[in-house]
Design a protein around this motif. Structure first.
Motif, mmCIF file in Angstrom:
data_model
loop_
_atom_site.group_PDB
_atom_site.id
_atom_site.type_symbol
_atom_site.label_atom_id
_atom_site.label_comp_id
_atom_site.label_asym_id
_atom_site.label_seq_id
_atom_site.Cartn_x
_atom_site.Cartn_y
_atom_site.Cartn_z
ATOM 1 N N ASP A 1 9.309 9.378 -0.996
ATOM 2 C CA ASP A 1 10.724 9.271 -1.410
ATOM 3 C C ASP A 1 11.633 9.010 -0.209
ATOM 4 O O ASP A 1 12.596 8.239 -0.301
ATOM 5 C CB ASP A 1 11.165 10.562 -2.117
ATOM 6 C CG ASP A 1 10.626 10.650 -3.536
ATOM 7 O OD1 ASP A 1 9.969 9.687 -3.986
ATOM 8 O OD2 ASP A 1 10.848 11.685 -4.192
ATOM 9 N N ARG B 1 16.736 -1.275 -7.607
ATOM 10 C CA ARG B 1 15.358 -0.774 -7.615
ATOM 11 C C ARG B 1 14.865 -0.916 -9.055
ATOM 12 O O ARG B 1 15.403 -0.288 -9.965
ATOM 13 C CB ARG B 1 15.333 0.691 -7.175
ATOM 14 C CG ARG B 1 13.928 1.268 -7.131
ATOM 15 C CD ARG B 1 13.961 2.699 -6.657
ATOM 16 N NE ARG B 1 12.639 3.282 -6.649
ATOM 17 C CZ ARG B 1 12.376 4.551 -7.003
ATOM 18 N NH1 ARG B 1 13.364 5.345 -7.379
ATOM 19 N NH2 ARG B 1 11.146 5.013 -6.975
ATOM 20 N N LYS C 1 0.902 -10.942 -1.692
ATOM 21 C CA LYS C 1 -0.017 -9.792 -1.693
ATOM 22 C C LYS C 1 -1.455 -10.282 -1.501
ATOM 23 O O LYS C 1 -2.238 -9.711 -0.743
ATOM 24 C CB LYS C 1 0.085 -9.038 -3.034
ATOM 25 C CG LYS C 1 1.390 -8.301 -3.242
ATOM 26 C CD LYS C 1 1.369 -6.914 -2.647
ATOM 27 C CE LYS C 1 2.665 -6.171 -2.919
ATOM 28 N NZ LYS C 1 2.783 -4.915 -2.243
ATOM 29 N N HIS D 1 0.817 -1.227 0.000
ATOM 30 C CA HIS D 1 0.000 0.000 0.000
ATOM 31 C C HIS D 1 0.844 1.268 0.000
ATOM 32 O O HIS D 1 0.589 2.201 0.764
ATOM 33 C CB HIS D 1 -0.922 0.010 1.245
ATOM 34 C CG HIS D 1 -1.874 -1.152 1.276
ATOM 35 N ND1 HIS D 1 -2.749 -1.425 0.252
ATOM 36 C CD2 HIS D 1 -2.061 -2.124 2.204
ATOM 37 C CE1 HIS D 1 -3.445 -2.515 0.535
ATOM 38 N NE2 HIS D 1 -3.049 -2.968 1.709
ATOM 39 N N PHE D 2 1.811 1.290 -0.868
ATOM 40 C CA PHE D 2 2.704 2.449 -0.893
ATOM 41 C C PHE D 2 1.960 3.717 -1.332
ATOM 42 O O PHE D 2 2.325 4.834 -0.955
ATOM 43 C CB PHE D 2 3.900 2.173 -1.807
ATOM 44 C CG PHE D 2 4.980 3.212 -1.723
ATOM 45 C CD1 PHE D 2 5.592 3.481 -0.500
ATOM 46 C CD2 PHE D 2 5.376 3.931 -2.829
ATOM 47 C CE1 PHE D 2 6.577 4.447 -0.389
ATOM 48 C CE2 PHE D 2 6.363 4.894 -2.725
ATOM 49 C CZ PHE D 2 6.968 5.148 -1.508
ATOM 50 N N ASN E 1 2.233 7.816 -0.003
ATOM 51 C CA ASN E 1 2.275 9.039 -0.826
ATOM 52 C C ASN E 1 1.081 9.933 -0.527
ATOM 53 O O ASN E 1 1.210 11.162 -0.401
ATOM 54 C CB ASN E 1 2.272 8.678 -2.310
ATOM 55 C CG ASN E 1 3.669 8.371 -2.820
ATOM 56 O OD1 ASN E 1 4.648 8.876 -2.292
ATOM 57 N ND2 ASN E 1 3.754 7.519 -3.823
HETATM 58 N N1 LIG Z 1 7.199 8.746 -3.593
HETATM 59 C C1 LIG Z 1 7.317 7.972 -4.639
HETATM 60 N N2 LIG Z 1 6.305 7.195 -5.012
HETATM 61 C C2 LIG Z 1 6.433 6.400 -6.074
HETATM 62 C C3 LIG Z 1 7.624 6.379 -6.816
HETATM 63 N N3 LIG Z 1 7.458 5.490 -7.823
HETATM 64 C C4 LIG Z 1 6.220 4.971 -7.702
HETATM 65 N N4 LIG Z 1 5.579 5.521 -6.655
HETATM 66 C C5 LIG Z 1 4.212 5.290 -6.170
HETATM 67 O O1 LIG Z 1 4.092 3.961 -5.716
HETATM 68 C C6 LIG Z 1 2.694 3.658 -5.690
HETATM 69 C C7 LIG Z 1 2.490 2.255 -6.149
HETATM 70 O O2 LIG Z 1 1.163 1.965 -6.061
HETATM 71 P P1 LIG Z 1 0.519 0.559 -6.378
HETATM 72 O O3 LIG Z 1 1.246 -0.032 -7.571
HETATM 73 O O4 LIG Z 1 -0.937 0.735 -6.475
HETATM 74 O O5 LIG Z 1 0.903 -0.342 -5.192
HETATM 75 P P2 LIG Z 1 0.680 -0.182 -3.642
HETATM 76 O O6 LIG Z 1 -0.088 1.047 -3.290
HETATM 77 O O7 LIG Z 1 2.044 -0.266 -2.996
HETATM 78 O O8 LIG Z 1 -0.157 -1.434 -3.330
HETATM 79 P P3 LIG Z 1 0.288 -2.956 -3.243
HETATM 80 O O9 LIG Z 1 1.580 -3.097 -3.975
HETATM 81 O O10 LIG Z 1 -0.819 -3.700 -3.892
HETATM 82 O O11 LIG Z 1 0.419 -3.289 -1.805
HETATM 83 C C8 LIG Z 1 2.014 4.683 -6.592
HETATM 84 O O12 LIG Z 1 1.278 5.569 -5.780
HETATM 85 C C9 LIG Z 1 3.193 5.425 -7.233
HETATM 86 O O13 LIG Z 1 2.886 6.774 -7.481
HETATM 87 C C10 LIG Z 1 8.696 7.227 -6.403
HETATM 88 O O14 LIG Z 1 9.794 7.273 -6.986
HETATM 89 N N5 LIG Z 1 8.506 7.992 -5.320
#
Ligand SMILES: Nc1nc2c(ncn2[C@@H]2O[C@H](COP(=O)(O)OP(=O)(O)OP(=O)(O)O)[C@@H](O)[C@H]2O)c(=O)[nH]1
Length: 315
Positions: A205, A227, A303, A191-192, A196
């Motif tokens: 970041d 990465r 997941k 749930h990244f 954000n």
């Molecule tokens: N801050 C930041 N966010 C990033 C970067 N690259 C990708 N993201 C974010 O990572 C998030 C990935 O979201 P999802 O692929 O939906 O995955 P998730 O929310 O981690 O959910 P799950 O993987 O299913 O647990 C998105 O909100 C992207 O915008 C980065 O370099 N910096």
């Protein structure tokens, strides 16, 4: 072409010698089996801390041996001078014109051209290429830096996907060729998107950077951490079987889960979890993709069944 004009009464030979005397390039004429110096210009004599007159009659061997013993003049790196000198003499017996580069103990470089003439005479002409060598060196450093930048993820400073594509095939090929253990770990932050959303992109970041640092500290320096996507990381683990890779994956998962990630801008901390898929090389695998596909399936499973876990996949 300058014609010798007797009436104008100029001495071409002395003019040429005058020219050689003021030249920044070095010039020397040697003769006979022993290569005795018949003539050398100021630049050549200066390399050995001598004058032209002092060097006339001196053999090449005496001159070079002194340079070797005193470490002054030409840089001669050998334990056995006589053996080194014998090799040089052999090379320089060859009739054809040849070129070689030589460095001096004061850091200068010369590109030498040798020519063998009649009556057992050899002439050497050396152009100062120190600036060229410096440029060449600077260029090599710049190329290395460009290469490093091209392979590095700008945010986390660890290797990027481009590097991963190349290194993963190489590591796989080595493991397959020598029948070694080899495992792969795919790690994805859970749930990244929420991080954000709640802490801003900069906060996200901060988490990515800290996580990369943590993982770097937890793997061996023979492992490769990259990465490969926004919040997706991979670790290549040579000489590591599936069981050991899983133990490491759990250790990393738990450490991340316990860690308070600091958000600089908001001066607060956030907790996260990761899901990890692990797999190892199998006899029938043909390329690293085969292992990665299993790790990917394991990650997907992790997941699916609730996240914050490591799953290893054998088949
Ligand atoms: N801050 C930041 N966010 C990033 C970067 N690259 C990708 N993201 C974010 O990572 C998030 C990935 O979201 P999802 O692929 O939906 O995955 P998730 O929310 O981690 O959910 P799950 O993987 O299913 O647990 C998105 O909100 C992207 O915008 C980065 O370099 N910096």
């Amino acid at each position: 072409m300058i014609k010798h004009d007797k009436e104008a009464d100029f001495n071409l030979k002395s003019l040429i010698i005058k020219g050689l005397e003021i030249s920044p390039d070095c010039f020397v004429v040697m003769q006979g089996e022993e290569n005795k110096i018949l003539y050398c210009n100021h630049t050549f004599a200066d390399i050995f801390g001598s004058t032209n007159d002092q060097l006339v009659g001196v053999t090449n061997k005496t001159l070079l041996k002194q340079a070797w013993q005193t470490k002054r003049g030409i840089n001669i790196e050998t334990q056995d001078f006589d053996e080194w000198m014998a090799r040089v003499n052999e090379l320089h017996k060859v009739k054809e014109v040849n070129q070689f580069e030589t460095d001096l103990t004061d850091g200068r470089w010369f590109r030498m051209t040798r020519m063998n003439l009649e009556q057992d005479i050899k002439i050497y002409f050396g152009v100062d290429i120190t600036e060229l060598k410096k440029l060449q060196h600077d260029l090599e450093i710049a190329v290395q830096q460009i290469e490093r930048l091209a392979n590095t993820d700008a945010l986390t400073n660890i290797s990027n996907r481009r590097f991963f594509e190349v290194i993963s095939e190489k590591k796989f090929a080595i493991a397959k060729r020598y029948h070694k253990d080899f495992s792969v770990m795919l790690l994805d932050i859970d749930h990244f998107k929420k991080v954000n959303d709640n802490y801003g992109h900069e906060g996200g970041d901060d988490v990515l950077k800290a996580l990369a640092r943590m993982c770097t500290d937890m793997v061996r320096n023979t492992d490769t951490l990259c990465r490969i996507g926004g919040e997706e990381f991979v670790v290549l683990l040579p000489e590591t079987n599936l069981k050991k890779a899983y133990i490491l994956a759990e250790r990393i998962r738990l450490a991340i889960n316990k860690h308070d990630f600091y958000i600089v801008n908001l001066k607060c901390t956030v907790g996260i979890s990761v899901s990890i898929g692990v797999s190892a090389i199998k006899e029938e695998d043909e390329n690293v993709r085969d292992i990665l596909n299993r790790a990917d399936a394991a990650l997907y499973m992790a997941k699916k069944v609730g996240r914050n876990r490591a799953i290893s996949k054998k088949e």
